[in-house]
Motif scaffolding. Sequence first.
Motif, mmCIF file in Angstrom:
data_model
loop_
_atom_site.group_PDB
_atom_site.id
_atom_site.type_symbol
_atom_site.label_atom_id
_atom_site.label_comp_id
_atom_site.label_asym_id
_atom_site.label_seq_id
_atom_site.Cartn_x
_atom_site.Cartn_y
_atom_site.Cartn_z
ATOM 1 N N LEU A 110 -50.672 -88.745 28.677
ATOM 2 C CA LEU A 110 -50.136 -89.773 29.571
ATOM 3 C C LEU A 110 -49.920 -89.223 30.983
ATOM 4 O O LEU A 110 -49.956 -89.966 31.952
ATOM 5 C CB LEU A 110 -48.808 -90.345 29.046
ATOM 6 C CG LEU A 110 -48.833 -91.062 27.702
ATOM 7 C CD1 LEU A 110 -47.503 -91.747 27.438
ATOM 8 C CD2 LEU A 110 -49.949 -92.099 27.638
ATOM 9 N N SER A 141 -37.946 -96.479 16.379
ATOM 10 C CA SER A 141 -39.220 -95.797 16.622
ATOM 11 C C SER A 141 -39.128 -94.280 16.551
ATOM 12 O O SER A 141 -40.137 -93.608 16.607
ATOM 13 C CB SER A 141 -39.860 -96.181 17.968
ATOM 14 O OG SER A 141 -40.281 -97.495 17.929
ATOM 15 N N SER A 185 -50.677 -96.904 20.613
ATOM 16 C CA SER A 185 -51.120 -97.797 21.671
ATOM 17 C C SER A 185 -51.168 -97.080 23.018
ATOM 18 O O SER A 185 -52.113 -97.237 23.794
ATOM 19 C CB SER A 185 -50.182 -98.994 21.729
ATOM 20 O OG SER A 185 -50.498 -99.827 22.804
ATOM 21 N N ALA A 186 -50.149 -96.273 23.296
ATOM 22 C CA ALA A 186 -50.121 -95.531 24.561
ATOM 23 C C ALA A 186 -51.283 -94.552 24.633
ATOM 24 O O ALA A 186 -51.937 -94.412 25.674
ATOM 25 C CB ALA A 186 -48.785 -94.792 24.707
ATOM 26 N N SER A 242 -46.476 -101.603 24.890
ATOM 27 C CA SER A 242 -46.740 -100.188 25.102
ATOM 28 C C SER A 242 -47.960 -99.984 25.998
ATOM 29 O O SER A 242 -47.959 -99.138 26.897
ATOM 30 C CB SER A 242 -46.950 -99.528 23.738
ATOM 31 O OG SER A 242 -47.323 -98.196 23.883
ATOM 32 N N SER A 259 -45.952 -93.942 15.626
ATOM 33 C CA SER A 259 -45.558 -95.349 15.691
ATOM 34 C C SER A 259 -46.610 -96.151 16.458
ATOM 35 O O SER A 259 -47.438 -95.592 17.168
ATOM 36 C CB SER A 259 -44.202 -95.487 16.377
ATOM 37 O OG SER A 259 -44.348 -95.256 17.757
ATOM 38 N N GLU A 260 -46.552 -97.469 16.318
ATOM 39 C CA GLU A 260 -47.469 -98.365 17.027
ATOM 40 C C GLU A 260 -47.470 -98.094 18.525
ATOM 41 O O GLU A 260 -48.510 -98.041 19.165
ATOM 42 C CB GLU A 260 -47.027 -99.822 16.819
ATOM 43 C CG GLU A 260 -47.790 -100.553 15.762
ATOM 44 C CD GLU A 260 -47.486 -102.037 15.805
ATOM 45 O OE1 GLU A 260 -47.904 -102.727 16.754
ATOM 46 O OE2 GLU A 260 -46.795 -102.518 14.885
ATOM 47 N N ASN A 261 -46.250 -97.971 19.064
ATOM 48 C CA ASN A 261 -46.053 -97.608 20.466
ATOM 49 C C ASN A 261 -46.889 -96.430 20.902
ATOM 50 O O ASN A 261 -47.518 -96.445 21.945
ATOM 51 C CB ASN A 261 -44.616 -97.079 20.636
ATOM 52 C CG ASN A 261 -43.721 -98.092 21.199
ATOM 53 O OD1 ASN A 261 -44.180 -99.154 21.611
ATOM 54 N ND2 ASN A 261 -42.442 -97.780 21.209
ATOM 55 N N GLU A 262 -46.795 -95.380 20.118
ATOM 56 C CA GLU A 262 -47.402 -94.112 20.487
ATOM 57 C C GLU A 262 -48.921 -94.182 20.372
ATOM 58 O O GLU A 262 -49.642 -93.706 21.251
ATOM 59 C CB GLU A 262 -46.827 -92.996 19.609
ATOM 60 C CG GLU A 262 -45.349 -92.783 19.893
ATOM 61 C CD GLU A 262 -44.521 -92.290 18.716
ATOM 62 O OE1 GLU A 262 -43.292 -92.179 18.870
ATOM 63 O OE2 GLU A 262 -45.096 -92.032 17.624
ATOM 64 N N HIS A 317 -47.816 -96.791 34.107
ATOM 65 C CA HIS A 317 -47.550 -95.367 34.321
ATOM 66 C C HIS A 317 -48.781 -94.643 34.853
ATOM 67 O O HIS A 317 -48.711 -93.923 35.843
ATOM 68 C CB HIS A 317 -47.100 -94.734 33.001
ATOM 69 C CG HIS A 317 -47.043 -93.237 33.045
ATOM 70 N ND1 HIS A 317 -46.043 -92.558 33.707
ATOM 71 C CD2 HIS A 317 -47.856 -92.293 32.524
ATOM 72 C CE1 HIS A 317 -46.243 -91.256 33.577
ATOM 73 N NE2 HIS A 317 -47.337 -91.065 32.868
ATOM 74 N N LEU A 357 -42.055 -92.943 24.800
ATOM 75 C CA LEU A 357 -43.231 -92.288 25.379
ATOM 76 C C LEU A 357 -42.888 -91.247 26.436
ATOM 77 O O LEU A 357 -43.759 -90.547 26.930
ATOM 78 C CB LEU A 357 -44.158 -93.346 25.995
ATOM 79 C CG LEU A 357 -44.632 -94.444 25.041
ATOM 80 C CD1 LEU A 357 -45.392 -95.512 25.805
ATOM 81 C CD2 LEU A 357 -45.507 -93.845 23.940
ATOM 82 N N THR A 392 -54.507 -96.499 25.171
ATOM 83 C CA THR A 392 -54.516 -97.007 26.548
ATOM 84 C C THR A 392 -54.836 -95.891 27.542
ATOM 85 O O THR A 392 -55.615 -96.086 28.475
ATOM 86 C CB THR A 392 -53.159 -97.643 26.895
ATOM 87 O OG1 THR A 392 -52.887 -98.682 25.949
ATOM 88 C CG2 THR A 392 -53.163 -98.232 28.289
ATOM 89 N N GLU A 428 -45.434 -104.831 19.955
ATOM 90 C CA GLU A 428 -45.166 -103.456 20.401
ATOM 91 C C GLU A 428 -46.373 -102.836 21.078
ATOM 92 O O GLU A 428 -46.273 -102.206 22.121
ATOM 93 C CB GLU A 428 -44.806 -102.584 19.195
ATOM 94 C CG GLU A 428 -43.336 -102.362 19.011
ATOM 95 C CD GLU A 428 -43.071 -101.303 17.945
ATOM 96 O OE1 GLU A 428 -43.353 -100.120 18.198
ATOM 97 O OE2 GLU A 428 -42.595 -101.677 16.869
ATOM 98 N N ASN A 429 -47.527 -103.008 20.409
ATOM 99 C CA ASN A 429 -48.811 -102.562 20.954
ATOM 100 C C ASN A 429 -49.029 -102.966 22.384
ATOM 101 O O ASN A 429 -49.441 -102.180 23.225
ATOM 102 C CB ASN A 429 -49.930 -103.324 20.228
ATOM 103 C CG ASN A 429 -50.576 -102.510 19.176
ATOM 104 O OD1 ASN A 429 -50.296 -101.328 19.087
ATOM 105 N ND2 ASN A 429 -51.406 -103.141 18.375
ATOM 106 N N THR A 484 -47.850 -98.202 29.600
ATOM 107 C CA THR A 484 -48.722 -97.038 29.802
ATOM 108 C C THR A 484 -49.638 -97.253 31.012
ATOM 109 O O THR A 484 -49.828 -96.344 31.821
ATOM 110 C CB THR A 484 -49.570 -96.779 28.536
ATOM 111 O OG1 THR A 484 -48.687 -96.577 27.435
ATOM 112 C CG2 THR A 484 -50.448 -95.553 28.691
ATOM 113 N N ARG A 498 -47.992 -87.322 25.085
ATOM 114 C CA ARG A 498 -47.289 -87.391 26.372
ATOM 115 C C ARG A 498 -48.040 -86.618 27.446
ATOM 116 O O ARG A 498 -48.087 -87.042 28.606
ATOM 117 C CB ARG A 498 -45.869 -86.847 26.214
ATOM 118 C CG ARG A 498 -44.978 -87.804 25.436
ATOM 119 C CD ARG A 498 -43.641 -87.166 25.147
ATOM 120 N NE ARG A 498 -42.841 -88.022 24.286
ATOM 121 C CZ ARG A 498 -41.836 -87.576 23.523
ATOM 122 N NH1 ARG A 498 -41.508 -86.286 23.529
ATOM 123 N NH2 ARG A 498 -41.169 -88.413 22.778
ATOM 124 N N THR A 519 -55.547 -101.100 16.932
ATOM 125 C CA THR A 519 -54.898 -101.085 18.236
ATOM 126 C C THR A 519 -55.859 -101.551 19.326
ATOM 127 O O THR A 519 -55.510 -102.363 20.177
ATOM 128 C CB THR A 519 -54.418 -99.661 18.552
ATOM 129 O OG1 THR A 519 -53.550 -99.246 17.501
ATOM 130 C CG2 THR A 519 -53.669 -99.608 19.866
#
Lengths: 512, 512
Positions: A95, A33, A123-124, B123, A118-121, B130, B253, A127, B119-120, B127, A92, A249
């Motif tokens: 977040l 990632s 999605s965060a 994450s 990335s998908e992670n980012e 958090h 993240l 969210t 991953e979605n 999140t 971040r 997402t």
Amino acid sequence: MLLKVTILNIDSGGKPVIFLNDKDSDELNITASERVTVQTKKKITAIVNISTTIERGFLGVTDEVRKILSLKQNSKVNVEIAPFPKSLQFIRNKLSGKKLLYPEVREIVQDLVDGNLSENEISAFVTALHIDKIDLDEATSLSRAMVDTGKTLHINKKIIVDKHSIGGVPGDKTTLLVVPIIASEGFTIPKTSSRAITSVAGTADRAEVLMPVEFTINRMLQILKKSNGCIVWGGAIELAPADDIFVKTEFSLHIDPLLLPSIMSKKKAVGATHLTIDIPAGRGAKMKTTGEADLLARDIMELGRRLGIHTHCIVTFGEQPIGNTVGPALESKEALEVLMNQKQVPDLIDKACNISGSMFELLGKKNGYSLAKKILESGKAEQKMREIIKAQGGDSDILPEDIPIGKYSLVIRSEKSGQVLWMENRIIVEIGRAAGAPKDKGAGIIFNKKIGDSVEKGELLFTICAEKAHKLDRVKYILSTQLPLGVGKKSDMLIHTITESPIVERTFVIDR
Amino acid sequence: MLLKVTILNIDSGGKPVIFLNDKDSDELNITASERVTVQTKKKITAIVNISTTIERGFLGVTDEVRKILSLKQNSKVNVEIAPFPKSLQFIRNKLSGKKLLYPEVREIVQDLVDGNLSENEISAFVTALHIDKIDLDEATSLSRAMVDTGKTLHINKKIIVDKHSIGGVPGDKTTLLVVPIIASEGFTIPKTSSRAITSVAGTADRAEVLMPVEFTINRMLQILKKSNGCIVWGGAIELAPADDIFVKTEFSLHIDPLLLPSIMSKKKAVGATHLTIDIPAGRGAKMKTTGEADLLARDIMELGRRLGIHTHCIVTFGEQPIGNTVGPALESKEALEVLMNQKQVPDLIDKACNISGSMFELLGKKNGYSLAKKILESGKAEQKMREIIKAQGGDSDILPEDIPIGKYSLVIRSEKSGQVLWMENRIIVEIGRAAGAPKDKGAGIIFNKKIGDSVEKGELLFTICAEKAHKLDRVKYILSTQLPLGVGKKSDMLIHTITESPIVERTFVIDR
């Protein structure tokens, strides 16, 4: 680090993605990632996957990377650790509850569109916007950033009218009436619509039954010159492309914090100056109460003000389908019948005239509702619709009976007498999709009864149509456990009994 | 839908993932990130990627799927849309702010470990934990679920001691002293440690300089029988495997909502009954203030109580490295020198005796600190360490001078005289990693001066060691823009000046 290319023959959904052997990633001090730069003559940033099946010394590349860098099997490339994109720092910050400023939002949306997140980012970020609630400043920044990172329509007119519905109600073919009503009065209405994602039919799916809907921006401008109005698929013209990525997402998580920026950025991108937004409310709609709907309207109107769009909202009854049909072909047919004054569908007509009327009044005309109704009854709306169909390359002589409907059907009759007490949009959608819609355009449901109607035992409640016989099996299975409407007495009190910890299934409609 | 297999020769990080042509996914009414079942004789659930490079009628499979189903090129498989896992509904509930109950958390963690979440979704869950802050009930549920979905250690002892540090301070080799001090008094201390993810060295990396650290659970039990203590890499023994998956997401993240469940689940999984947790506090540490550290301690102790572990916390000074060295080999060497009473490293010794002392007092002994100090000074700790090294298969006669240190070095002298006013852990870590640590075990930093020390112009401040000469170039570049410590007068007031919107770089240490 110099690596040899191995072509993977997969694509990665638009994002540049590469695969590294775990030893090589260790050597680069990089984990999954994170990002590397991949350089030949050109240099791009790609997201790292770590793989034990890629040999040491090799770089697995997806189609996206292969194409951008024109790579061949065993091409040599230089791979280095890439600095984190600045936008990641902004995500971040979000977040940790920090409010984002326009340049920060712009950076995030640009990196999103460029495939650098990335998908992670993603999605965060989505969210965080959902949980923290985006405020109007951020919604404004997001709307602007989504416009600024996509294409825009330049129509040489002072007044450009548009409409939108928050959605969530099956069978809502109102746009097919509103666009010709407005355009027939000489106003420009460049309507872009979406296809169904979670619903039975999107307006683009409905319109496509009558005419082509996929055009470039230039073709869209030509169509508008001819007919003042159009109904085209927004996905083809790359207005606010960030939204398509966000939607993926949001869909998977059943949240839609970007609803307002999504809607308003698309309206801004077509240059809308006057806009009416329909907010269906009630049980089974996106907005469960009129209070919620009013609060959403307040935000939409303020966002409109900030973006320079005169905006009105109307809150409509959303507890059952609009009109009697659900499914692309059935709905286009019903809309055409109403335009031709062949059928009276009171709720559909009332909704279309309310929306059109609101738009007329926004434009300074008086008695908007009556004006809209007159246009519809006079046949001027039908005439305009046929002009639009012709301009978009469809058959302008099309008649309702020309529209093919799935030939397999299932008829549901009432097992008792009483009154229709409720309809459940979620189950209607489930049935419509199981029958094959939106892919099978001729699939759908025809309702003979709606809320409040009296029903005799054995009387016809609704008919399900399908293009493929086997799809009705799945429909039968759904109907064996749940019904899309309830017949009973007005005095029935019990909703349901709970004896063990329930797993809640909620409606979620991402289409917008 | 019957599809032919095409083997992709990539792995997908443990998760079963498949690739479908976009037309086939349309036919299945499925979009990316949703799930399908793939069936031969066995049936598994896999996450969908949509690809235009996979031919229609084919199913691209990653190595994970190929192995589980024993697939070959052109094998035929049946692919159907899979129901959403129940855990996804629970994640969605968390996104709407609902508190999760144990069976729900358990379901999420099980699906996580089984690779059923995208991953979605992972994450979004992390999140939400958090932003919403996990409360103690959820932390307890998560700790238990993480234990219940992994392996556990069964030691036939009434008292099992353990220690842990929240981390964030470079050079913290305290564990290498504490484990032999505790074990030499006859207590069982089954210490599992992590490797560095974002830091210069993890305890597992340090211990590995002296002895092997990768064992199965059974080998670990044999070692403990011989020596009462061990220092092994936790990653090899699959205690709480969910944590490794959560860490990947958290790392990208820069958030770590699962810190407490992560720590406490691993302690519970080894069967710890008595536990001391070190919480370094201050500028540059994870906890910036002692107030924050105290609040964390309160939560840790309550979580310990709920999990049946007697827990104490100690808050320690975390604004500079522990001892004079940073980097796996340099740190092991320093620890060995202290164990052998060859060197006095006051802060390292004080920290080790405080932690060991707290553990002794938790176990009912009086004057824990003095007891620990006596064990260290008497050489009993050294003797026990050599027993552990032997039990783990290392050379028990190892001497500090046997430990190889990178032969390339860079010496930094002070450009002015004054006092060391601050040290910056973040920059120390950046330099240590640029020099090659943790991969190059002999890379690291030796500090001659620490906070409060007087410095003459031209005096030696620190030395950077590397195994590869070119890695010092990157170190030089970092040092040209920022320093890991500051020399000045005690009266210097200015921290920094801000003239344009700053991009904040924050420290983030995920290692735990």
